[in-house]
Design a protein around this motif. Structure first.
Motif, PDB file in Angstrom:
ATOM      1  N   GLU A  66       0.847  -1.216   0.000  1.00  0.00           N
ATOM      2  CA  GLU A  66       0.000   0.000   0.000  1.00  0.00           C
ATOM      3  C   GLU A  66       0.871   1.251   0.000  1.00  0.00           C
ATOM      4  O   GLU A  66       0.572   2.249  -0.656  1.00  0.00           O
ATOM      5  CB  GLU A  66      -0.892   0.028   1.240  1.00  0.00           C
ATOM      6  CG  GLU A  66      -2.187  -0.723   1.038  1.00  0.00           C
ATOM      7  CD  GLU A  66      -3.020  -0.753   2.313  1.00  0.00           C
ATOM      8  OE1 GLU A  66      -2.940   0.188   3.137  1.00  0.00           O
ATOM      9  OE2 GLU A  66      -3.741  -1.758   2.491  1.00  0.00           O
ATOM     10  N   ARG A  67       1.941   1.184   0.758  1.00  0.00           N
ATOM     11  CA  ARG A  67       2.862   2.331   0.770  1.00  0.00           C
ATOM     12  C   ARG A  67       3.408   2.547  -0.639  1.00  0.00           C
ATOM     13  O   ARG A  67       3.518   3.675  -1.118  1.00  0.00           O
ATOM     14  CB  ARG A  67       4.013   2.079   1.753  1.00  0.00           C
ATOM     15  CG  ARG A  67       3.544   1.916   3.188  1.00  0.00           C
ATOM     16  CD  ARG A  67       4.648   2.182   4.187  1.00  0.00           C
ATOM     17  NE  ARG A  67       5.642   1.132   4.254  1.00  0.00           N
ATOM     18  CZ  ARG A  67       5.775   0.272   5.257  1.00  0.00           C
ATOM     19  NH1 ARG A  67       4.947   0.339   6.303  1.00  0.00           N
ATOM     20  NH2 ARG A  67       6.714  -0.638   5.261  1.00  0.00           N
ATOM     21  N   GLN A  68       3.727   1.436  -1.285  1.00  0.00           N
ATOM     22  CA  GLN A  68       4.278   1.541  -2.639  1.00  0.00           C
ATOM     23  C   GLN A  68       3.259   2.179  -3.581  1.00  0.00           C
ATOM     24  O   GLN A  68       3.599   3.016  -4.413  1.00  0.00           O
ATOM     25  CB  GLN A  68       4.676   0.159  -3.149  1.00  0.00           C
ATOM     26  CG  GLN A  68       5.451   0.211  -4.439  1.00  0.00           C
ATOM     27  CD  GLN A  68       4.742  -0.475  -5.587  1.00  0.00           C
ATOM     28  OE1 GLN A  68       3.887  -1.327  -5.358  1.00  0.00           O
ATOM     29  NE2 GLN A  68       5.091  -0.094  -6.787  1.00  0.00           N
ATOM     30  N   ALA A  69       1.986   1.798  -3.435  1.00  0.00           N
ATOM     31  CA  ALA A  69       0.957   2.307  -4.357  1.00  0.00           C
ATOM     32  C   ALA A  69       0.832   3.832  -4.222  1.00  0.00           C
ATOM     33  O   ALA A  69       0.711   4.550  -5.223  1.00  0.00           O
ATOM     34  CB  ALA A  69      -0.378   1.623  -4.072  1.00  0.00           C
ATOM     35  N   ILE A  70       0.870   4.327  -2.995  1.00  0.00           N
ATOM     36  CA  ILE A  70       0.753   5.784  -2.787  1.00  0.00           C
ATOM     37  C   ILE A  70       1.999   6.491  -3.327  1.00  0.00           C
ATOM     38  O   ILE A  70       1.902   7.530  -3.990  1.00  0.00           O
ATOM     39  CB  ILE A  70       0.520   6.095  -1.292  1.00  0.00           C
ATOM     40  CG1 ILE A  70      -0.888   5.623  -0.895  1.00  0.00           C
ATOM     41  CG2 ILE A  70       0.691   7.583  -1.007  1.00  0.00           C
ATOM     42  CD1 ILE A  70      -1.244   5.816   0.553  1.00  0.00           C
ATOM     43  N   MET A  71       3.143   5.900  -3.074  1.00  0.00           N
ATOM     44  CA  MET A  71       4.384   6.529  -3.574  1.00  0.00           C
ATOM     45  C   MET A  71       4.402   6.528  -5.101  1.00  0.00           C
ATOM     46  O   MET A  71       4.836   7.499  -5.725  1.00  0.00           O
ATOM     47  CB  MET A  71       5.613   5.811  -3.006  1.00  0.00           C
ATOM     48  CG  MET A  71       5.761   6.016  -1.498  1.00  0.00           C
ATOM     49  SD  MET A  71       7.147   5.114  -0.783  1.00  0.00           S
ATOM     50  CE  MET A  71       8.541   6.085  -1.372  1.00  0.00           C
ATOM     51  N   GLU A  72       3.927   5.449  -5.689  1.00  0.00           N
ATOM     52  CA  GLU A  72       3.885   5.381  -7.159  1.00  0.00           C
ATOM     53  C   GLU A  72       2.944   6.454  -7.711  1.00  0.00           C
ATOM     54  O   GLU A  72       3.243   7.102  -8.716  1.00  0.00           O
ATOM     55  CB  GLU A  72       3.446   3.969  -7.590  1.00  0.00           C
ATOM     56  CG  GLU A  72       3.135   3.797  -9.067  1.00  0.00           C
ATOM     57  CD  GLU A  72       4.296   4.177 -10.002  1.00  0.00           C
ATOM     58  OE1 GLU A  72       5.452   4.003  -9.608  1.00  0.00           O
ATOM     59  OE2 GLU A  72       4.015   4.675 -11.117  1.00  0.00           O
ATOM     60  N   LYS A  73       1.829   6.668  -7.013  1.00  0.00           N
ATOM     61  CA  LYS A  73       0.890   7.701  -7.479  1.00  0.00           C
ATOM     62  C   LYS A  73       1.553   9.085  -7.384  1.00  0.00           C
ATOM     63  O   LYS A  73       1.407   9.921  -8.287  1.00  0.00           O
ATOM     64  CB  LYS A  73      -0.392   7.648  -6.645  1.00  0.00           C
ATOM     65  CG  LYS A  73      -1.492   8.452  -7.233  1.00  0.00           C
ATOM     66  CD  LYS A  73      -2.844   8.123  -6.625  1.00  0.00           C
ATOM     67  CE  LYS A  73      -3.881   9.068  -7.204  1.00  0.00           C
ATOM     68  NZ  LYS A  73      -5.049   9.214  -6.370  1.00  0.00           N
ATOM     69  N   ALA A  74       2.272   9.302  -6.302  1.00  0.00           N
ATOM     70  CA  ALA A  74       2.979  10.585  -6.157  1.00  0.00           C
ATOM     71  C   ALA A  74       3.991  10.761  -7.289  1.00  0.00           C
ATOM     72  O   ALA A  74       4.144  11.860  -7.846  1.00  0.00           O
ATOM     73  CB  ALA A  74       3.678  10.643  -4.798  1.00  0.00           C
ATOM     74  N   ALA A  75       4.683   9.668  -7.649  1.00  0.00           N
ATOM     75  CA  ALA A  75       5.674   9.742  -8.735  1.00  0.00           C
ATOM     76  C   ALA A  75       4.982  10.120 -10.044  1.00  0.00           C
ATOM     77  O   ALA A  75       5.493  10.936 -10.818  1.00  0.00           O
ATOM     78  CB  ALA A  75       6.399   8.401  -8.868  1.00  0.00           C
ATOM     79  N   ARG A  76       3.795   9.534 -10.266  1.00  0.00           N
ATOM     80  CA  ARG A  76       3.073   9.853 -11.521  1.00  0.00           C
ATOM     81  C   ARG A  76       2.638  11.317 -11.543  1.00  0.00           C
ATOM     82  O   ARG A  76       2.750  12.001 -12.562  1.00  0.00           O
ATOM     83  CB  ARG A  76       1.857   8.928 -11.692  1.00  0.00           C
ATOM     84  CG  ARG A  76       2.223   7.571 -12.289  1.00  0.00           C
ATOM     85  CD  ARG A  76       1.019   6.917 -12.954  1.00  0.00           C
ATOM     86  NE  ARG A  76      -0.110   6.783 -12.051  1.00  0.00           N
ATOM     87  CZ  ARG A  76      -0.290   5.755 -11.222  1.00  0.00           C
ATOM     88  NH1 ARG A  76       0.588   4.766 -11.195  1.00  0.00           N
ATOM     89  NH2 ARG A  76      -1.341   5.700 -10.428  1.00  0.00           N
ATOM     90  N   LEU A  77       2.151  11.811 -10.397  1.00  0.00           N
ATOM     91  CA  LEU A  77       1.736  13.223 -10.332  1.00  0.00           C
ATOM     92  C   LEU A  77       2.938  14.139 -10.590  1.00  0.00           C
ATOM     93  O   LEU A  77       2.831  15.152 -11.278  1.00  0.00           O
ATOM     94  CB  LEU A  77       1.133  13.530  -8.956  1.00  0.00           C
ATOM     95  CG  LEU A  77      -0.239  12.908  -8.698  1.00  0.00           C
ATOM     96  CD1 LEU A  77      -0.663  13.126  -7.243  1.00  0.00           C
ATOM     97  CD2 LEU A  77      -1.284  13.507  -9.641  1.00  0.00           C
ATOM     98  N   LEU A  78       4.057  13.745 -10.039  1.00  0.00           N
ATOM     99  CA  LEU A  78       5.271  14.538 -10.219  1.00  0.00           C
ATOM    100  C   LEU A  78       5.679  14.564 -11.698  1.00  0.00           C
ATOM    101  O   LEU A  78       6.101  15.608 -12.207  1.00  0.00           O
ATOM    102  CB  LEU A  78       6.378  13.920  -9.365  1.00  0.00           C
ATOM    103  CG  LEU A  78       7.522  14.790  -8.904  1.00  0.00           C
ATOM    104  CD1 LEU A  78       7.028  16.058  -8.251  1.00  0.00           C
ATOM    105  CD2 LEU A  78       8.379  14.019  -7.911  1.00  0.00           C
ATOM    106  N   GLU A  79       5.517  13.438 -12.355  1.00  0.00           N
ATOM    107  CA  GLU A  79       5.842  13.399 -13.799  1.00  0.00           C
ATOM    108  C   GLU A  79       4.941  14.365 -14.560  1.00  0.00           C
ATOM    109  O   GLU A  79       5.408  15.107 -15.427  1.00  0.00           O
ATOM    110  CB  GLU A  79       5.641  11.990 -14.351  1.00  0.00           C
ATOM    111  CG  GLU A  79       6.850  11.112 -14.170  1.00  0.00           C
ATOM    112  CD  GLU A  79       6.596   9.687 -14.645  1.00  0.00           C
ATOM    113  OE1 GLU A  79       7.547   9.082 -15.128  1.00  0.00           O
ATOM    114  OE2 GLU A  79       5.465   9.179 -14.514  1.00  0.00           O
TER     115      GLU A  79
END
Ligand code: NAD
Length: 479
Positions: free
Chosen positions: A68-81
């Protein structure tokens, strides 16, 4: 004020706030000396709210499954992109680096988030063979607790994310104080995490008078770890503050990297790479080559090639796409450049090119090459953090190792040679946390980044970086 600049605020317990302090500081564009915005400072009560929030955030986040932590971090990475170009523009406005470098920095930020997010799922422990069939000994890894982080201005994104992503991937909460000189990039990154659904209190961003903020945060028993990027004296000071509450420290304190070119190297390639790396971010990089040792037989070839590369550098406002080197980040860095170049000249070094301020507006300093710089000159003894390349000649291997190891910092080092044997001997002998052999790629999300001796200790990046946010628990189970 620049209207398109980030709205400056702190993030405390999931809320964007100007805090309750009456103090603030202007953020200055180093290319124009114009004010970009006014940064609010935290009052003591705001810092206490951030600490309390990090404690509550930790209780939630440490129990979240790694996936779950990974999923939120991945979403943050996508927003940052998605927001990358706008954030990169603000990064250039506040630090001055060319827009291409800011975009590349943001790409690195995304890469670091993704790598740590994945690696958080692999915080493995060990099962230790027991002395009896009835017993199972397990060494488990768990997050160390809330973390306090202080990040320097030279990489407004990467310095912050190395701390934030490592902590979040491990299951820690964090209170981070980015540099007051370059706050917008960190704020924009934090917005991505909030928008990605990070629970309130897990990530808090505060600003203030650095010495006051660190004294207050480190006196608290809530944080269990401190991580800092900056200068040696401040690192030592923070370690002392951390000692009273026995916090674990990770300290990344800069270096004075030797760049050694042997006569069997691809000399022109080494010079090109040396110039690219030396003048990136106007030399304000802790791993920048800062002492060029060139074997006497190839000295003239190296100098010619370096001079050629330097002549192609275009100095200007980082927002101009033609610019390849921007201003220094602060006026004090200009004064420092003038001091070390004058000192080197007094020691007998020759100024091959540069050696002066450029223009009257903005903190520009010419890309500079100094030749035949004696070892006693200040620039060979102290980290310079600017666009000045000092060259010295050497004759043999033992001599150059001794000279390269003569400073008490040991972060990055570089050696260029066509001989594998020589590369092995030199990389074994260099007193440094990182050695680049025939290359300068020593800073990737998956590799450990850190120094030795006065450069500090601990790693940012790699499994070592994740491990720095974990503690070990033995569970001895008897059935
Ligand atoms: P500095 O050490 O005063 O500041 C570096 C960072 O530490 C800044 O962001 C600052 O806000 C913060 N800081 C300063 N005092 C603090 C305190 N008491 N508590 C918490 N944070 C604090 O350095 P500077 O004047 O900005 O630069 C001078 C030298 O620092 C450079 O020449 C270079 O050697 C070193 N430096 C190293 C790095 C690195 O990447 N390791 C980065 C920036 C500066």
């Amino acid at each position: 004020m620049t209207t398109s600049y980030e709205k400056l605020a702190m993030l405390i317990d999931g809320e964007w706030t100007a805090g309750s302090c009456s103090r603030s500081t202007p953020v200055i564009n180093p290319a124009t000396e114009e004010t970009l915005g006014e940064l609010p400072f935290a009052a003591t009560a705001d810092l206490d709210r951030a600490l309390d929030a990090s404690q509550r955030g930790f209780a939630i986040w440490k129990r979240a499954p790694a996936i779950e932590r990974q999923a939120i971090m991945e979403k943050a990475a996508r927003l940052l992109e998605e927001r990358r170009d706008a954030i990169a523009r603000n990064c250039t406005l506040e630090i001055g680096k060319p827009i291409k470098e800011s975009r590349a920095e943001l790409d690195s930020v995304v890469g670091i988030i993704r790598w740590y997010a994945e690696e958080g799922k692999r915080a493995y422990g060990r099962v230790i063979p027991s002395r009896s069939d009835a017993v199972r000994n397990m060494a488990l890894k768990e997050p160390i607790g809330p973390v306090v982080a202080f990040a320097a201005w030279n990489f407004p994104g990467v310095n912050v994310i190395r701390k934030v992503a490592g902590a979040l991937a491990a299951g820690c909460s964090i209170v981070v104080k980015p540099s007051e000189e370059t706050p917008a990039t960190a704020i924009a990154i934090a917005r991505c995490f909030q928008d990605a659904g990070l629970p309130d209190g897990v990530l808090n961003v505060v600003f203030g008078e650095p010495a006051e903020v660190s004294r207050h945060l480190l006196a608290s028993r809530i944080p269990k770890k401190v991580t800092f990027t900056g200068s040696v004296p401040v690192g030592i000071h923070l370690q002392k503050l951390a000692a009273d509450t026995l916090k674990r420290c990770t300290l990344e304190l800069g270096g004075h990297a030797p760049f050694i070119v042997f006569d069997d190297a691809d000399v022109e390639a080494a010079a090109r790479l040396g110039a690219q790396f030396k003048f990136r971010n106007a030399g304000q990089v802790c791993t920048t080559p800062s002492r060029f040792f060139v074997q006497s037989g190839v000295h003239d070839r190296f100098l010619d090639a370096l001079r050629q590369s330097v002549s192609e550098i275009v100095v200007g406002d980082g927002l101009d796409p033609a610019t390849t080197m921007g201003p220094l980040a602060a006026r004090r860095r200009l004064d420092e450049m003038e001091r070390i170049v004058h000192d080197a000249s007094d020691y007998g070094a020759s100024v091959v090119t540069g050696g002066m301020r450029l223009g009257k507006r903005g903190w520009f300093y010419a890309p500079t090459i100094l030749d035949d710089v004696p070892d006693g000159a200040l620039i060979m003894r102290e980290e310079q953090f600017g666009p000045v390349a000092p060259i010295a000649r050497f004759d043999d291997l033992d001599e150059v190792i001794e000279r390269a190891n003569s400073v008490d910092v040991g972060l990055a080092s570089y050696v260029f040679t066509g001989s594998g044997k020589r590369a092995n001997v030199v990389s074994n002998a260099l007193n440094a946390g990182m050695v680049g052999v025939n290359g300068t790629m020593i800073s990737l999300p998956e590799t450990p980044f850190g120094g030795v001796e006065q450069s500090g200790y601990g790693s940012e990046g790699g499994v070592e970086g994740l491990n720095d946010f974990l503690r070990t628990k033995l569970v001895a189970e008897t059935h």
